[in-house]
Design a protein around this motif. Structure first.
Motif, mmCIF file in Angstrom:
data_model
loop_
_atom_site.group_PDB
_atom_site.id
_atom_site.type_symbol
_atom_site.label_atom_id
_atom_site.label_comp_id
_atom_site.label_asym_id
_atom_site.label_seq_id
_atom_site.Cartn_x
_atom_site.Cartn_y
_atom_site.Cartn_z
ATOM 1 N N GLU A 10 -62.219 35.745 -49.659
ATOM 2 C CA GLU A 10 -62.730 35.473 -48.260
ATOM 3 C C GLU A 10 -64.321 35.630 -48.469
ATOM 4 N N GLU A 11 -64.894 36.683 -49.017
ATOM 5 C CA GLU A 11 -66.273 36.799 -49.131
ATOM 6 C C GLU A 11 -67.078 35.869 -49.895
ATOM 7 N N LEU A 12 -66.273 35.307 -50.766
ATOM 8 C CA LEU A 12 -66.981 34.197 -51.470
ATOM 9 C C LEU A 12 -66.932 32.882 -50.941
ATOM 10 N N LEU A 13 -65.906 32.697 -50.059
ATOM 11 C CA LEU A 13 -65.983 31.505 -49.221
ATOM 12 C C LEU A 13 -66.843 31.496 -48.063
ATOM 13 N N ALA A 14 -67.025 32.655 -47.619
ATOM 14 C CA ALA A 14 -67.941 32.624 -46.430
ATOM 15 C C ALA A 14 -69.333 32.517 -47.015
ATOM 16 N N LEU A 15 -69.690 33.074 -48.157
ATOM 17 C CA LEU A 15 -70.959 33.009 -48.705
ATOM 18 C C LEU A 15 -71.387 31.548 -49.149
ATOM 19 N N GLU A 17 -70.205 28.794 -47.916
ATOM 20 C CA GLU A 17 -70.391 28.000 -46.665
ATOM 21 C C GLU A 17 -72.009 28.331 -46.190
ATOM 22 N N GLN A 18 -72.383 29.463 -46.268
ATOM 23 C CA GLN A 18 -73.644 29.836 -46.050
ATOM 24 C C GLN A 18 -74.473 29.151 -46.750
ATOM 25 N N LEU A 19 -74.530 28.888 -48.347
ATOM 26 C CA LEU A 19 -75.459 28.610 -49.129
ATOM 27 C C LEU A 19 -75.480 26.928 -49.177
ATOM 28 N N GLU A 20 -74.086 26.474 -48.745
ATOM 29 C CA GLU A 20 -74.095 24.945 -48.627
ATOM 30 C C GLU A 20 -74.963 24.396 -47.497
ATOM 31 N N LEU A 21 -75.033 25.050 -46.442
ATOM 32 C CA LEU A 21 -75.985 24.900 -45.465
ATOM 33 C C LEU A 21 -77.474 24.831 -45.771
ATOM 34 N N GLN A 22 -77.708 25.801 -46.600
ATOM 35 C CA GLN A 22 -79.148 26.032 -47.216
ATOM 36 C C GLN A 22 -79.437 24.832 -48.115
ATOM 37 N N PHE A 23 -78.449 24.486 -49.180
ATOM 38 C CA PHE A 23 -78.490 23.391 -49.974
ATOM 39 C C PHE A 23 -78.632 22.022 -49.231
ATOM 40 N N GLU A 24 -78.070 21.677 -48.193
ATOM 41 C CA GLU A 24 -78.205 20.355 -47.549
ATOM 42 C C GLU A 24 -79.528 20.435 -46.767
ATOM 43 N N GLU A 25 -79.975 21.625 -46.367
ATOM 44 C CA GLU A 25 -81.416 21.386 -45.713
ATOM 45 C C GLU A 25 -82.305 21.214 -46.801
ATOM 46 N N VAL A 26 -82.254 21.667 -48.154
ATOM 47 C CA VAL A 26 -83.343 21.521 -49.182
ATOM 48 C C VAL A 26 -82.948 20.208 -49.510
ATOM 49 N N LYS A 27 -81.771 19.732 -49.669
ATOM 50 C CA LYS A 27 -81.573 18.244 -50.144
ATOM 51 C C LYS A 27 -82.169 17.159 -49.210
ATOM 52 N N ALA A 28 -82.148 17.515 -47.840
ATOM 53 C CA ALA A 28 -82.582 16.551 -46.886
ATOM 54 C C ALA A 28 -84.255 16.449 -46.981
ATOM 55 N N LYS A 29 -84.848 17.212 -47.886
ATOM 56 C CA LYS A 29 -86.256 17.412 -48.043
ATOM 57 C C LYS A 29 -86.768 16.088 -48.748
ATOM 58 N N GLY A 30 -85.585 15.625 -49.694
ATOM 59 C CA GLY A 30 -86.141 14.488 -50.734
ATOM 60 C C GLY A 30 -87.135 14.760 -51.701
ATOM 61 N N LEU A 31 -86.865 16.077 -52.149
ATOM 62 C CA LEU A 31 -87.900 16.597 -53.246
ATOM 63 C C LEU A 31 -87.609 15.776 -54.444
ATOM 64 N N SER A 32 -88.873 16.017 -55.388
ATOM 65 C CA SER A 32 -88.854 15.192 -56.715
ATOM 66 C C SER A 32 -89.674 16.289 -57.671
ATOM 67 N N LEU A 33 -88.854 17.217 -58.190
ATOM 68 C CA LEU A 33 -89.691 18.244 -58.984
ATOM 69 C C LEU A 33 -89.105 18.222 -60.391
ATOM 70 N N ASP A 34 -89.922 18.502 -61.335
ATOM 71 C CA ASP A 34 -89.580 18.354 -62.746
ATOM 72 C C ASP A 34 -89.810 19.299 -63.683
ATOM 73 N N MET A 35 -88.848 20.349 -64.217
ATOM 74 C CA MET A 35 -88.771 21.404 -65.159
ATOM 75 C C MET A 35 -87.976 21.069 -66.223
ATOM 76 N N SER A 36 -88.196 19.892 -66.904
ATOM 77 C CA SER A 36 -87.240 19.446 -67.967
ATOM 78 C C SER A 36 -88.153 19.658 -69.230
ATOM 79 N N ARG A 37 -89.243 19.298 -69.382
ATOM 80 C CA ARG A 37 -90.056 19.102 -70.660
ATOM 81 C C ARG A 37 -91.246 20.404 -70.642
#
Length: 428
Positions: A10-15, A17-37
């Motif tokens: 239950e604690e994991l599911l609640a967490l 849900e909270q993190l997914e909301l944060q993720f969607e907010e970040v995703k909506a910013k349309g960022l393009s960042l590179d930490m690959s090389r």
């Protein structure tokens, strides 16, 4: 917050849900960042711009030997002053250095190709043998593995420990299997873990007793002067001298370049090895070129002057890189520390931080981060054939983004780690 593994469903599911909301907010910013090389940033490249002004149409373009016009053909092994500079950088005598072109990776490729086609110092060409094997400390450098894979060489994983490769395993395989012809090594601030080999490890390398007389240690000293801190730095034994003392002078090929000192792709690369190995390499090289870019060699020597000039230059690189590494470590510690969902290295130099996610999560974490606009090194790249048996290792490259971009990218990365870890635990 308590470790994720100790949370109820239950604690994991609640967490989650909270993190997914944060993720969607970040995703909506349309960022393009590179930490690959591990590419130097613009600020780092700007440090060497003065080199572009060193040679002009009015400049003296003669080498210090007084007879070599650097505009013309000749000098297969490099102008004397360039050999001196790269020899000092490699910590070997000038007689043990051979200058190549602009890339140590190219030198490594050429060295393997030469072994495949012509053999090493009179031995049977590897391409004529039924089986050729290479030892690969892991996690390691993907481009090393790509070279040996291209030539059809079988790669064997060797665990990379806190003081270097598992030498018990290395000694066993090298001494009993004649088909083992080499080992890839990044001995200082290893790619990607930042581990540096201990004195004991270097001495064990120098004292190997290979079953194959043409076995060679491929010692890629890519980060030899790439310290992050003035008062905290790793120092390793010089391998060629140790091999000479152990009676194995021909057993090592040591590669170095100025790619991450001056300009990547426009630096100077060199091979440091025994005189016998260098003569063998020069025979092969003489079919490839009449001489490498001597104007570039001259430009580097006149810009840096000597190793003191190069050390001073690298302190400026460290001033740019150090805050970036510290930001990544700070965000990781603050957001993931104590949660039991990841561990990471804290290198004193080099270009990378190695992160280990929960087993079976690396590919999903990299994909999740990409979904939010952050490009990471492909999961599995730090292992031969791109196959991480635990699917846990991820290479973080802090150098290229700005400090602000890096902070944002690291926060997205840890958010991805959290979400993927919760999914893994819910499926258990």
């Amino acid at each position: 917050m308590k470790p994720y593994a100790q949370m109820t469903k239950e604690e994991l599911l609640a967490l989650k849900e909270q993190l997914e909301l944060q993720f969607e907010e970040v995703k909506a910013k349309g960022l393009s960042l590179d930490m690959s090389r591990g590419k130097p940033s613009k600020a780092q490249l700007d440090l060497s711009l003065g080199m572009m002004d060193i040679l002009s149409s009015e400049a003296d373009l003669m080498s210090r030997d007084g007879v070599t016009d650097c505009r013309n053909y000749g000098i297969l092994d490099g102008i004397p002053e360039a050999r001196k500079l790269l020899a000092d950088m490699s910590e070997v005598p000038e007689r043990n250095i051979l200058i190549y072109g602009n890339s140590s990776l190219n030198v490594m490729f050429d060295t393997v190709a030469r072994a495949m086609v012509s053999g090493i110092m009179g031995s049977t060409p590897w391409g004529r043998l039924d089986k050729v094997k290479f030892l690969c400390p892991v996690p390691g450098y993907d481009r090393h593995f790509a070279i040996t894979e291209l030539f059809g060489i079988e790669m064997i994983n060797i665990p990379l420990l806190s003081d270097g490769p598992d030498m018990d395993m290395v000694e066993e395989l090298v001494s009993t299997d004649e088909s083992v012809k080499g080992i890839w090594c990044v001995p200082k601030y290893s790619n990607p873990t930042g581990v540096s080999y201990s004195d004991k490890t270097v001495k064990r390398f120098a004292n190997l007793k290979p079953a194959a007389k043409d076995f060679r240690i491929f010692w890629d000293n890519a980060y030899s002067i790439h310290h992050l801190y003035e008062d905290k730095r790793d120092i390793i034994l010089e391998i060629l001298n140790e091999c000479i003392k152990a009676g194995n002078p021909d057993m090592v090929f040591k590669f170095i370049s100025t790619s991450k000192v001056s300009f990547p792709g426009s630096g100077i690369a060199a091979l440091a090895a025994s005189e016998a190995n260098l003569e063998d390499a020069k025979k092969y090289m003489s079919y490839q070129t009449i001489g490498h870019d001597k104007l570039n060699q001259l430009r580097h020597v006149r810009y840096f002057g000597d190793m003191h000039g190069m050390y001073n230059h690298m302190r400026k690189h460290a001033d740019i890189l150090r805050p970036k590494f510290e930001i990544v470590e700070e965000v990781l510690a603050k957001e993931i520390g104590g949660l039991g969902i990841g561990s990471w290295t804290k290198p004193l130099g080099g270009y990378f931080i190695s992160f280990d996610a929960m087993e079976g999560c690396a590919k999903a974490v990299v994909a999740k981060a990409k979904e939010a606009g952050v490009v990471m090194t492909k999961a599995g790249a730090t292992y031969p054939y791109g196959k991480d048996p635990k699917d846990s290792n991820i290479r973080i490259a802090p150098s290229f983004p700005t400090v602000e971009e890096l902070k944002a990218a690291t926060e997205i990365f840890v958010l991805s780690v959290k979400l993927v870890s919760i999914e893994k635990l819910l499926q258990a």
